[in-house]
Design an enzyme around this catalytic site. Structure first.
Site, mmCIF file in Angstrom:
data_model
loop_
_atom_site.group_PDB
_atom_site.id
_atom_site.type_symbol
_atom_site.label_atom_id
_atom_site.label_comp_id
_atom_site.label_asym_id
_atom_site.label_seq_id
_atom_site.Cartn_x
_atom_site.Cartn_y
_atom_site.Cartn_z
ATOM 1 N N ASP A 82 -46.328 53.975 93.584
ATOM 2 C CA ASP A 82 -46.258 52.513 93.495
ATOM 3 C C ASP A 82 -44.977 51.963 94.110
ATOM 4 O O ASP A 82 -43.985 52.671 94.271
ATOM 5 C CB ASP A 82 -46.370 52.056 92.037
ATOM 6 C CG ASP A 82 -45.237 52.556 91.162
ATOM 7 O OD1 ASP A 82 -44.949 53.770 91.218
ATOM 8 O OD2 ASP A 82 -44.629 51.749 90.430
ATOM 9 N N GLU A 106 -44.237 54.066 88.361
ATOM 10 C CA GLU A 106 -42.847 54.396 88.011
ATOM 11 C C GLU A 106 -42.016 53.140 87.819
ATOM 12 O O GLU A 106 -41.133 53.089 86.958
ATOM 13 C CB GLU A 106 -42.243 55.266 89.119
ATOM 14 C CG GLU A 106 -40.848 55.808 88.826
ATOM 15 C CD GLU A 106 -39.730 54.905 89.316
ATOM 16 O OE1 GLU A 106 -38.548 55.203 89.030
ATOM 17 O OE2 GLU A 106 -40.021 53.891 89.986
#
Length: 482
Positions: A80, A147
């Site tokens: 991400d 994350e």
């Protein structure tokens, strides 16, 4: 076939995978397509792999000939990215590819974050997996999701089938620095129901915009003195005497220092010009206090007179502003043992109010568990004192510095051979998944590295091409020595 912007740059294999990822929507919470892409990569190459319900992808590759008995190495990064765009930029992160371009030695994206954090880790790991000429021990490539919003992917990752003894996390942003520890953190939300205080009132609706602040990463840049737009706009509203609030919106991510905020206020026709002048005068004085935010601007836009519109009472407006002013923010403690190292901080990243409940979102960080708990208690008390509710989630543990590290010793030696000098070995005041993975795999020896990435989590994010070239050569050399 879309034109490849990075096709003629080295290292070609790394940048090919990086550019492929930038064409896929992969903001935090929207990584399914990126997980599909990673799965397809493994499947096409006949590599053993698995994907869990969250979208974490693990890919295995057998050791090169002669390396079969060497300890297994994990190559790790997250799928991400933080999605931030510049004011006025039309970009839909759920479907639009990033608009890459090259500016001298830098790779950038027009009007948005680049996603070098942490797309470059995925790209470098894939380039290793894709190239049979690179000698290496047994490999486990671990690509986690989300994350940037508390590491739920890493937290939920099943590590029961992982055998790694060494972890190369490629989520650092400074060439020549080996990161060997990080702070723990969490996301904290405060919500206050102010619905009973919304009233229909007559007046002039005006928008106050604060824009052009530098923003930045709430961990690695929290100590640099950049203004927080959410706090700054609250100061402006205090200066104006707490006008009735119709709306307050600031920041985009809990872990990004907010670079803009806006409020809609309802004022009387006779007071409008005086308040506008006061706001502009306040802004001129405020600029002097933030020399690192030269782009700071304030604008006042009149929406027009309204017969009746929903606005908070004067008392409720004052309460909202004072909550923002009272909220702790920034560096709270420096590390007494490591000069210049932030130990404890928090960032008021997102504020929303009107007509929904007031919501304040914080990112808290500390390498000391007791201080992290103390911050949570302070925010909980702030919520309770104002009739609100407090919620904490996305907790992740600190990654404690290991005094003895065989992996770090090897990496220092290889660095010295390549660069002719020793690397810096540091801890970082930001979240890395090394702490979560080390807790799941006792004895895991971890180091984080990466090429030069500047101003991550902002629209000025950029990645150095020459630094990437050297870092790629360094990674290949390290794998050869493990």
């Amino acid at each position: 076939m879309e034109k490849q912007v990075l096709a003629n740059l080295e290292p070609k294999s790394v940048l090919r995978f990086f550019e492929e990822l930038t064409r896929i929507p992969h903001g935090s919470g929207n990584t399914a397509a990126a997980s599909d892409w990673a799965e397809a990569f493994a499947r096409e190459r006949g590599l053993k792999h698995r994907r869990d319900e969250l979208g974490n992808v693990v890919i295995w590759k057998d050791a090169s000939p002669g390396y079969e008995g060497h300890p297994t190495v994990m190559l790790q990064g997250h799928l991400d990215m933080v999605c931030v765009k510049d004011s006025g930029v039309e970009h839909d992160f759920t479907k639009d590819p990033l608009d890459l371009y090259v500016d001298g030695d830098w790779i950038k994206a027009r009007g948005t974050t680049l996603g070098g954090d942490d797309g470059i880790a995925v790209a470098m790991a894939m380039a290793v997996l894709d190239d049979d000429s690179i000698p290496h021990p047994p490999l486990e490539a671990v690509f986690t999701v989300d994350e940037e919003v508390g590491m739920p992917g890493a937290v939920a990752l099943d590590c029961s089938d992982l055998k790694s003894r060494y972890l190369l996390n490629i989520d650092s942003e400074a060439e020549g620095v080996l990161t060997a520890g990080c702070a723990g953190g969490a996301r904290c939300d405060i919500a206050v129901d102010v619905s009973a205080s919304w009233k229909l009132k007559k007046g002039v609706a005006c928008e106050i915009h604060l824009e052009g602040l530098s923003g930045g990463h709430s961990g690695t840049e929290i100590h640099k003195g950049h203004a927080n737009a959410n706090k700054l706009l609250a100061e402006c509203l205090r200066e104006l005497g707490y006008p009735r609030l119709c709306e307050y919106r600031g920041g985009e991510q809990d872990n990004a220092i907010p670079k803009s905020a806006a409020a809609v206020v309802l004022v009387s026709l006779k007071d409008e010009e005086a308040l506008r002048a006061r706001a502009e005068s306040w802004a001129e004085k405020a600029k002097a206090g933030y020399p690192l935010d030269p782009g700071f601007t304030l604008s006042w836009v009149r929406r027009g007179e309204v017969e009746k519109t929903s606005a908070l009472s004067k008392a409720a407006s004052r309460k909202v502003v004072w909550m923002l002013l009272d909220a702790p923010n920034g560096v709270l403690a420096m590390n007494p043992d490591l000069p210049g190292q932030v130990q404890t901080s928090l960032n008021l990243g997102v504020v929303r109010c009107g007509p929904e409940p007031l919501k304040m979102t914080f990112c808290i960080r500390s390498s000391v568990a007791a201080e992290k708990e103390q911050m949570s208690a302070s925010l909980k008390a702030l919520a309770s004192a104002n009739g609100g509710v407090f919620d904490q989630h996305g907790d992740y543990p600190p990654w404690e510095y290991r005094k003895d590290s065989a992996l770090r010793e090897t990496m220092v030696r290889v660095f010295r051979e390549q660069y002719g000098k020793d690397p810096a070995v540091e801890t970082i005041h930001a979240g890395l998944e090394c702490g979560v993975l080390s807790a799941k795999l006792p004895g895991l020896d971890a180091v984080s590295l990466g090429p030069d990435l500047v101003e991550i989590h902002t629209v000025r994010e950029r990645m150095s091409i020459s630094s990437l070239q050297r870092t790629w050569a360094y990674l290949v050399a390290v794998l050869r020595e493990l």
